[in-house]
Design an enzyme around this catalytic site. Structure first.
Site, PDB file in Angstrom:
ATOM      1  N   GLY A  29      -0.802  -0.727  -1.897  1.00 55.97           N
ATOM      2  CA  GLY A  29      -0.638   0.740  -1.861  1.00 55.97           C
ATOM      3  C   GLY A  29       0.024   1.199  -3.143  1.00 55.97           C
ATOM      4  O   GLY A  29       0.990   1.953  -3.142  1.00 55.97           O
TER       5      GLY A  29
ATOM      6  N   GLY B 184       2.530   7.886  -4.960  1.00 56.78           N
ATOM      7  CA  GLY B 184       3.744   7.992  -4.159  1.00 56.78           C
ATOM      8  C   GLY B 184       4.751   6.885  -4.420  1.00 56.78           C
ATOM      9  O   GLY B 184       5.034   6.518  -5.570  1.00 56.78           O
TER      10      GLY B 184
ATOM     11  N   ALA C 174      -7.348  -2.590   1.701  1.00 54.49           N
ATOM     12  CA  ALA C 174      -6.257  -3.558   1.881  1.00 54.49           C
ATOM     13  C   ALA C 174      -6.171  -4.085   3.310  1.00 54.49           C
ATOM     14  O   ALA C 174      -5.574  -5.131   3.546  1.00 54.49           O
ATOM     15  CB  ALA C 174      -4.921  -2.924   1.491  1.00 54.49           C
TER      16      ALA C 174
ATOM     17  N   LEU D  40       1.415   1.119   2.034  1.00 56.81           N
ATOM     18  CA  LEU D  40       0.167   1.778   2.436  1.00 56.81           C
ATOM     19  C   LEU D  40       0.468   3.020   3.265  1.00 56.81           C
ATOM     20  O   LEU D  40       1.362   3.021   4.092  1.00 56.81           O
ATOM     21  CB  LEU D  40      -0.688   0.856   3.306  1.00 56.81           C
ATOM     22  CG  LEU D  40      -1.424  -0.308   2.669  1.00 56.81           C
ATOM     23  CD1 LEU D  40      -2.354  -0.936   3.695  1.00 56.81           C
ATOM     24  CD2 LEU D  40      -2.204   0.130   1.452  1.00 56.81           C
ATOM     25  N   ALA D  41      -0.312   4.064   3.045  1.00 56.73           N
ATOM     26  CA  ALA D  41      -0.329   5.214   3.955  1.00 56.73           C
ATOM     27  C   ALA D  41      -1.785   5.607   4.080  1.00 56.73           C
ATOM     28  O   ALA D  41      -2.451   5.872   3.078  1.00 56.73           O
ATOM     29  CB  ALA D  41       0.494   6.369   3.399  1.00 56.73           C
TER      30      ALA D  41
ATOM     31  N   TYR E 164       7.770  13.820  14.096  1.00 54.93           N
ATOM     32  CA  TYR E 164       7.851  12.611  13.273  1.00 54.93           C
ATOM     33  C   TYR E 164       8.430  11.424  14.049  1.00 54.93           C
ATOM     34  O   TYR E 164       7.689  10.645  14.643  1.00 54.93           O
ATOM     35  CB  TYR E 164       8.583  12.846  11.929  1.00 54.93           C
ATOM     36  CG  TYR E 164       8.205  11.744  10.959  1.00 54.93           C
ATOM     37  CD1 TYR E 164       7.170  11.897  10.053  1.00 54.93           C
ATOM     38  CD2 TYR E 164       8.821  10.489  11.050  1.00 54.93           C
ATOM     39  CE1 TYR E 164       6.764  10.836   9.249  1.00 54.93           C
ATOM     40  CE2 TYR E 164       8.422   9.429  10.252  1.00 54.93           C
ATOM     41  CZ  TYR E 164       7.405   9.607   9.351  1.00 54.93           C
ATOM     42  OH  TYR E 164       7.001   8.562   8.576  1.00 54.93           O
TER      43      TYR E 164
ATOM     44  N   LEU F 142       9.787  13.177   0.672  1.00 51.66           N
ATOM     45  CA  LEU F 142       9.354  13.612  -0.656  1.00 51.66           C
ATOM     46  C   LEU F 142       7.924  14.118  -0.614  1.00 51.66           C
ATOM     47  O   LEU F 142       7.149  13.761   0.286  1.00 51.66           O
ATOM     48  CB  LEU F 142       9.427  12.432  -1.623  1.00 51.66           C
ATOM     49  CG  LEU F 142      10.842  12.144  -2.107  1.00 51.66           C
ATOM     50  CD1 LEU F 142      10.917  10.794  -2.783  1.00 51.66           C
ATOM     51  CD2 LEU F 142      11.304  13.232  -3.068  1.00 51.66           C
ATOM     52  N   VAL F 143       7.582  14.934  -1.589  1.00 49.10           N
ATOM     53  CA  VAL F 143       6.225  15.447  -1.682  1.00 49.10           C
ATOM     54  C   VAL F 143       5.295  14.323  -2.130  1.00 49.10           C
ATOM     55  O   VAL F 143       5.440  13.807  -3.243  1.00 49.10           O
ATOM     56  CB  VAL F 143       6.143  16.601  -2.714  1.00 49.10           C
ATOM     57  CG1 VAL F 143       4.725  17.151  -2.770  1.00 49.10           C
ATOM     58  CG2 VAL F 143       7.143  17.694  -2.394  1.00 49.10           C
ATOM     59  N   THR F 144       4.404  13.909  -1.242  1.00 42.74           N
ATOM     60  CA  THR F 144       3.349  12.959  -1.607  1.00 42.74           C
ATOM     61  C   THR F 144       2.078  13.444  -0.911  1.00 42.74           C
ATOM     62  O   THR F 144       2.123  14.353  -0.078  1.00 42.74           O
ATOM     63  CB  THR F 144       3.641  11.507  -1.149  1.00 42.74           C
ATOM     64  OG1 THR F 144       3.618  11.465   0.275  1.00 42.74           O
ATOM     65  CG2 THR F 144       4.969  10.980  -1.662  1.00 42.74           C
TER      66      THR F 144
HETATM   67  P1  NAD Z   1       0.684   7.877  -0.630  1.00 39.85           P
HETATM   68  O1  NAD Z   1      -0.401   8.552   0.118  1.00 39.85           O
HETATM   69  O2  NAD Z   1       1.172   8.504  -1.882  1.00 39.85           O
HETATM   70  O3  NAD Z   1       0.251   6.367  -1.006  1.00 39.85           O
HETATM   71  C1  NAD Z   1      -0.583   5.600  -0.195  1.00 39.85           C
HETATM   72  C2  NAD Z   1      -1.115   4.389  -0.953  1.00 39.85           C
HETATM   73  O4  NAD Z   1      -1.897   3.605  -0.035  1.00 39.85           O
HETATM   74  C3  NAD Z   1      -2.054   4.716  -2.123  1.00 39.85           C
HETATM   75  O5  NAD Z   1      -1.833   3.796  -3.168  1.00 39.85           O
HETATM   76  C4  NAD Z   1      -3.452   4.479  -1.535  1.00 39.85           C
HETATM   77  O6  NAD Z   1      -4.443   4.124  -2.496  1.00 39.85           O
HETATM   78  C5  NAD Z   1      -3.153   3.314  -0.631  1.00 39.85           C
HETATM   79  N1  NAD Z   1      -4.136   3.119   0.444  1.00 39.85           N
HETATM   80  C6  NAD Z   1      -4.414   3.929   1.491  1.00 39.85           C
HETATM   81  N2  NAD Z   1      -5.367   3.361   2.269  1.00 39.85           N
HETATM   82  C7  NAD Z   1      -5.690   2.173   1.702  1.00 39.85           C
HETATM   83  C8  NAD Z   1      -6.589   1.115   2.030  1.00 39.85           C
HETATM   84  N3  NAD Z   1      -7.358   1.147   3.129  1.00 39.85           N
HETATM   85  N4  NAD Z   1      -6.644   0.047   1.201  1.00 39.85           N
HETATM   86  C9  NAD Z   1      -5.889  -0.012   0.075  1.00 39.85           C
HETATM   87  N5  NAD Z   1      -5.012   0.934  -0.266  1.00 39.85           N
HETATM   88  C10 NAD Z   1      -4.912   2.022   0.532  1.00 39.85           C
HETATM   89  O7  NAD Z   1       1.857   7.677   0.433  1.00 39.85           O
HETATM   90  P2  NAD Z   1       3.449   7.538   0.328  1.00 39.85           P
HETATM   91  O8  NAD Z   1       4.038   8.826   0.793  1.00 39.85           O
HETATM   92  O9  NAD Z   1       3.888   6.940  -0.953  1.00 39.85           O
HETATM   93  O10 NAD Z   1       3.694   6.497   1.526  1.00 39.85           O
HETATM   94  C11 NAD Z   1       3.936   5.123   1.339  1.00 39.85           C
HETATM   95  C12 NAD Z   1       4.845   4.639   2.455  1.00 39.85           C
HETATM   96  O11 NAD Z   1       6.104   5.323   2.363  1.00 39.85           O
HETATM   97  C13 NAD Z   1       4.308   4.939   3.862  1.00 39.85           C
HETATM   98  O12 NAD Z   1       4.655   3.897   4.733  1.00 39.85           O
HETATM   99  C14 NAD Z   1       5.097   6.195   4.253  1.00 39.85           C
HETATM  100  O13 NAD Z   1       5.192   6.381   5.633  1.00 39.85           O
HETATM  101  C15 NAD Z   1       6.437   5.863   3.625  1.00 39.85           C
HETATM  102  N6  NAD Z   1       7.364   6.999   3.449  1.00 39.85           N
HETATM  103  C16 NAD Z   1       6.950   8.195   2.939  1.00 39.85           C
HETATM  104  C17 NAD Z   1       7.861   9.243   2.822  1.00 39.85           C
HETATM  105  C18 NAD Z   1       7.456  10.587   2.249  1.00 39.85           C
HETATM  106  O14 NAD Z   1       8.194  11.558   2.424  1.00 39.85           O
HETATM  107  N7  NAD Z   1       6.354  10.678   1.540  1.00 39.85           N
HETATM  108  C19 NAD Z   1       9.210   9.062   3.204  1.00 39.85           C
HETATM  109  C20 NAD Z   1       9.605   7.821   3.679  1.00 39.85           C
HETATM  110  C21 NAD Z   1       8.678   6.797   3.817  1.00 39.85           C
HETATM  111 NA    NA Z   2       2.494   4.481  -1.993  1.00 39.25          NA
END
Ligand code: NAD
Ligand code: NA
Length: 399
Positions: free
Chosen positions: A48, A52, A112, A139-140, A236, A274-276
């Site tokens: 992933g 983000g 993945a 991954l998300a 959430y 965070l903004v993602t």
């Molecule tokens: P994001 O959407 O920016 O990133 C997701 C990543 O997963 C990308 O690199 C994408 O290419 C990859 N991906 C998705 N499906 C895929 C697949 N089938 N195969 C390969 N790669 C794949 O998301 P993010 O916000 O960075 O989230 C990442 C983690 O952090 C998650 O577990 C999320 O719950 C956690 N998180 C997010 C926040 C927030 O506020 N954004 C806060 C705390 C925790």
């Molecule tokens: Na990510």
């Protein structure tokens, strides 16, 4: 191609390659400005890795401790007058910068969740690095095809017991309205969300990597979770996605058992809101983030993804005495500043007051919007968004 932002709902359909490159450069500069991460990772797999927290983890490892990195992601290059995805351009820019700095960086673009991509990744590690000492799982995704059963699971963002009504904002227009989200109708929604965002795939990865002998003695692995404020609990932490996060956190002992004979260890890190691309899709959360940003910026404690991940590496995962501080449930907390009582009290008070009319004044909706466009390479100074982008942008290690 002239590439301007084009949005549909919370999605931006276009991305800008030079803007994405600027975004990556800025993150690299930040990590370098913080100095070397002592005892940091040297050979890192990021699952992933393109947007983000994942790309921020990759940058922190590479430019914070000189790590060789392999990134796995699911992105699209440009085709037929359509720009590539932001994560594609981010990865192209990252590899270019890494190679110029003399750092090994290769990427795998594919699903993945599949056995095939896991196999391909193991082959690449064997061929180029031998072993890795850190595996970041970031991954998300809204869906997962299960590699053993072939079932296609779709995750949902729903409360579990009762309908949930609260304020939400359209961050493009700044209009606040009430939204009611109906709860799950049966256990299937929960099971599907757990199948997509829970810990099983993380465990599959570690099982396969371990069995192939590509995890180094003492290897670490970390996955990301979220808790947040009570006002978002129904959608959430106590909702379907929260069940998936419970499952992810609950996978730590099983992964530790897999790693025990190589003295490896697994962690979940609870990160800040965070903004993602993923978080902008969750109802109610963008309004909370825009109020949170206002409060944290005023207090001088705001962080973005890169500040969070640099701090995770430098002050949690790789400390001078090797000790990792954990909460009572065994989790790393880099949401500590977000969850500070004074921050939460101020956000809660603003939440009560927030209306369409006062939003611009009491929140950082402008900062939210700006960061949202930044994710796609837009709104960066010094980039001419009316100019032809005029080049095919490839990720160097991917044909
Ligand atoms: P994001 O959407 O920016 O990133 C997701 C990543 O997963 C990308 O690199 C994408 O290419 C990859 N991906 C998705 N499906 C895929 C697949 N089938 N195969 C390969 N790669 C794949 O998301 P993010 O916000 O960075 O989230 C990442 C983690 O952090 C998650 O577990 C999320 O719950 C956690 N998180 C997010 C926040 C927030 O506020 N954004 C806060 C705390 C925790
Ligand atoms: Na990510």
């Amino acid at each position: 191609m002239i590439i301007q932002p084009r949005t549909r709902g919370f999605i931006c359909l276009t991305s800008h390659p030079q803007g994405a490159a600027q975004n990556i450069k800025n993150q690299i500069e930040y990590v370098k400005s913080k100095g070397e991460i002592a005892n940091g990772p040297k050979k890192v797999l990021v699952i992933g890795a393109s947007t983000g927290f994942g790309i921020a983890s990759r940058i922190s490892a590479a430019f914070g401790s000189g790590a060789a990195t392999i990134g796995v992601f699911f992105e699209k290059p440009a085709a037929e007058g359509k720009p590539g995805t932001a994560g594609w351009y981010n990865s192209a820019a990252f590899e270019k910068e890494a190679h110029e700095a003399g750092l090994y960086a290769k990427s795998i673009n594919g699903d993945a969740f599949s056995d095939e991509v896991k196999k391909q990744t193991i082959e690449l590690i064997k061929q180029d690095l031998g072993q890795v000492d850190l595996v970041v799982y970031s991954l998300a995704s809204p869906r997962r095809t299960h590699p053993k059963t072939g079932v296609a699971h779709a995750s949902v963002l729903k409360p579990i017991q009762e309908p949930f009504t609260n304020k939400t904002v359209d961050f493009h227009t700044g209009v606040i309205s009430d939204i009611t989200i109906q709860p799950v109708e049966n256990g299937e929604d929960i099971a599907n969300t757990v199948a997509v965002m829970g810990g099983e795939d993380w465990k599959f990865w570690i099982e396969d990597l371990k069995a192939a002998g590509v995890l180094a003695e003492g290897a670490k692995t970390v996955a990301y979770s979220y808790i947040g404020p009570e006002l978002t609990y129904p959608i959430y932490r106590n909702g379907t996605i929260g069940r998936a996060k419970d499952d992810l956190e609950g996978t730590v002992p099983a992964i530790n058992a897999i790693l025990s004979d190589i003295h490896g260890v697994s962690y979940v890190s609870v990160n800040k809101a965070l903004v993602t691309q993923s978080s902008s899709a969750i109802p109610v959360v963008p309004l909370y983030i825009s109020l949170l940003y206002k409060v944290m910026k005023e207090k001088g404690i705001h962080e973005g993804t890169i500040e969070q991940m640099q701090r995770l590496f430098a002050e949690r995962l790789y400390t001078a005495d090797g000790k990792v501080s954990l909460d009572e449930k065994g989790r790393i907390r880099v949401d500590d500043l977000e969850m500070r009582p004074d921050v939460q009290a101020e956000v809660a008070a603003l939440w009560e007051k927030a209306t369409t009319e006062n939003l611009a004044e009491i929140s950082d909706i402008e900062g939210y919007r700006n960061e949202f466009f930044n994710l796609f390479g837009f709104n960066f100074d010094g980039i001419d968004y009316n100019a032809d982008t005029n080049e095919v942008v490839g990720v160097p290690s991917i044909e």
